[in-house]
Design an enzyme around this catalytic site. Structure first.
Site, PDB file in Angstrom:
ATOM      1  N   THR A  26       0.920  -1.207   0.095  1.00  0.00           N
ATOM      2  CA  THR A  26      -0.156  -0.083  -0.123  1.00  0.00           C
ATOM      3  C   THR A  26       0.919   1.164   0.012  1.00  0.00           C
ATOM      4  O   THR A  26       1.413   1.511  -1.141  1.00  0.00           O
ATOM      5  CB  THR A  26      -0.867   0.114   1.142  1.00  0.00           C
TER       6      THR A  26
ATOM      7  N   LYS B  72       3.909  -7.067   4.027  1.00  0.00           N
ATOM      8  CA  LYS B  72       3.679  -5.741   3.709  1.00  0.00           C
ATOM      9  C   LYS B  72       3.423  -5.088   5.034  1.00  0.00           C
ATOM     10  O   LYS B  72       2.668  -5.662   5.783  1.00  0.00           O
ATOM     11  CB  LYS B  72       2.615  -5.497   2.612  1.00  0.00           C
TER      12      LYS B  72
ATOM     13  N   THR C 228      -1.532  -3.061  10.701  1.00  0.00           N
ATOM     14  CA  THR C 228      -1.899  -2.932   9.164  1.00  0.00           C
ATOM     15  C   THR C 228      -0.286  -3.571   8.600  1.00  0.00           C
ATOM     16  O   THR C 228       0.315  -2.978   8.321  1.00  0.00           O
ATOM     17  CB  THR C 228      -1.959  -1.596   8.763  1.00  0.00           C
TER      18      THR C 228
ATOM     19  N   GLU D 259       5.917   4.579   7.337  1.00  0.00           N
ATOM     20  CA  GLU D 259       5.596   5.850   6.750  1.00  0.00           C
ATOM     21  C   GLU D 259       6.366   7.032   6.893  1.00  0.00           C
ATOM     22  O   GLU D 259       6.272   7.685   8.234  1.00  0.00           O
ATOM     23  CB  GLU D 259       4.042   6.252   6.769  1.00  0.00           C
TER      24      GLU D 259
ATOM     25  N   ASN E 287      -0.310  10.667   5.485  1.00  0.00           N
ATOM     26  CA  ASN E 287      -1.512  10.111   6.361  1.00  0.00           C
ATOM     27  C   ASN E 287      -2.530  11.383   6.281  1.00  0.00           C
ATOM     28  O   ASN E 287      -4.020  10.997   6.655  1.00  0.00           O
ATOM     29  CB  ASN E 287      -1.243   9.730   7.781  1.00  0.00           C
TER      30      ASN E 287
END
Length: 411
Positions: A161, A187, A198, A284, A406
């Site tokens: 993602t 992932k 996640t 991220e 985000n």
């Protein structure tokens, strides 16, 4: 000073550029179906024969339709042969429609692969609460047997993602004079926090492993690796780790009483740890991997709690981004870990430099510590000096880019 146990000798070796298909009897692939604008978004793993299966799943109260269905299948017969995964859409919080589409995915996959429906696992990752477009799923399933798309690198890219890097690893070891391989792919880069988050991870092996023992191996490794990763403190609705053992190498059945069980377990845990660290490294907006090692704890649980408390601290993460040797933030996170710490015993090191002894800061070469902190991997060590147990946790720094990514995730 409390002495600590020595690490066991490593009985496996790492396969260069190893993958989830490094073990014999596994294939994987991926295609672009239109769920995402231009990149691969549908992938699969397939075993030549039904494989013994085990799974661990997110602890979020809202569990997505594909996760519920996969768990049901794994629990039913403890065997899985094909896993299909889509990115972009989580098929989570989608009600009856989501369950119907997850079930339809299973049915079409089983038909395409000519296997029983209960041998199919399905996973999804992406945006929560948006109905899953089923046309692209049908399109992806139609490629399951197409030789042009049987590329493990396609699978690794299709499940991503916001990840920047694919995540894969494999190891080999000798069991009963057979060359056993354990491979993995994962992932995950955001919405990551201990207790599953996640992330999706898939572990494969060509070893013959007893079901109960495979489940033990997975849960044991998960507790020490995937559940010791944090990026941002959020846990998602979809995510799981699945382990498949197809037994193609025909070793004597591995159980917890097998004389080489601990060697297998060490290799299995190594695969999980490498994937977990790769997830933390790819957080991220992250610029650094942070490893927190806690030594000298009375129990493993206590060591884990302290390590997670430190690596989860936004103030620690921000200090790491700024290469700030602010050990006060570290000691504060130790203190609120809800463990019975003896402050006058605590020792803290940043890299190789001790900055706290007996709970009190000591003079140190700040310039030398900054040279440690500017690296892309930073290790923080904490010795509680209360016992002989230890644990590690992994995370990343907190950067401006995390907010940028985000604040526009759906765009």
């Amino acid at each position: 000073m409390v002495t600590h146990k020595k690490k066991p000798i490593q009985a496996f070796h790492v396969v260069e550029d190893g993958h989830v298909t490094s073990p014999k009897g596994f294939t994987a692939g991926g295609v672009h179906t239109g769920l995402r604008k231009a990149v691969l978004d549908f992938g699969w793993i397939h075993s030549e024969i039904p494989a013994t299966a085990a799974g661990v799943y997110t602890l979020n109260s809202f569990q997505a339709a594909p996760l519920k269905l996969t768990k049901r299948h794994v629990d039913k017969i403890r065997k899985i042969q094909t896993i299909v995964v889509n990115s972009s859409n989580a098929n989570s919080c989608t009600g009856e429609d989501g369950m119907k589409k997850a079930q339809a995915t299973v049915e079409l996959t089983a038909k395409e692969k000519n296997i029983d429906e209960h041998l199919v696992a399905v996973a999804s990752t992406g945006i929560i609460g948006v109905p899953l477009p089923f046309g692209p799923i049908k399109k992806g399933i139609s490629y399951l047997n197409d030789p042009l798309y049987q590329k493990v690198t396609n699978f690794e890219r299709a499940i991503l993602t916001t990840d920047i890097e694919t995540k894969h690893v494999a190891v080999e070891l000798e069991i009963d004079s057979k060359t056993i391989t354990i491979g993995g792919a994962a992932k995950g880069s955001g919405m990551i926090h201990p207790n599953m988050a996640t992330m999706l991870a898939f572990i494969t092996t060509d070893a013959a492993v007893d079901n109960e023992s495979l489940e033990y191996a997975l849960k044991s490794a998960t507790n020490r690796t995937f559940n010791m990763v944090t990026v941002d403190g959020d846990s998602s609705t979809n995510d799981m780790v699945l382990a498949l053992a197809n037994g193609i190498q025909e070793n004597l059945l591995l159980t917890k009483t097998h004389p080489q069980w601990n060697e297998f377990l060490a290799g299995f845990q190594y695969v999980c740890e490498k994937l977990a660290k790769a997830i933390a490294r790819d957080g991220e907006g992250a610029t650094k991997l942070i490893e927190v090692e806690v030594l000298g704890a009375k129990t493993v649980k206590a060591a884990q709690a302290v390590a997670k408390s430190v690596v989860s601290s936004n103030l620690v993460k921000a200090a790491m981004y700024g290469s700030d040797a602010n050990w006060g933030r570290i000691i504060s996170a130790i203190g609120y870990s809800n463990q019975k710490i003896e402050p006058e015993r605590v020792e803290i090191s940043i890299g190789d430099t001790i900055v706290v002894e007996k709970g009190v800061g000591i003079p140190f070469d700040e310039a030398a510590v900054i040279l440690t902190l500017v690296k892309d991997e930073v290790k923080l060590s904490i010795d509680l000096q209360q016992g002989s147990r230890s644990a590690k946790a992994w995370g990343c720094d907190l950067t401006y880019d995390y907010i940028r990514i985000n604040s526009s995730y759906r765009l």
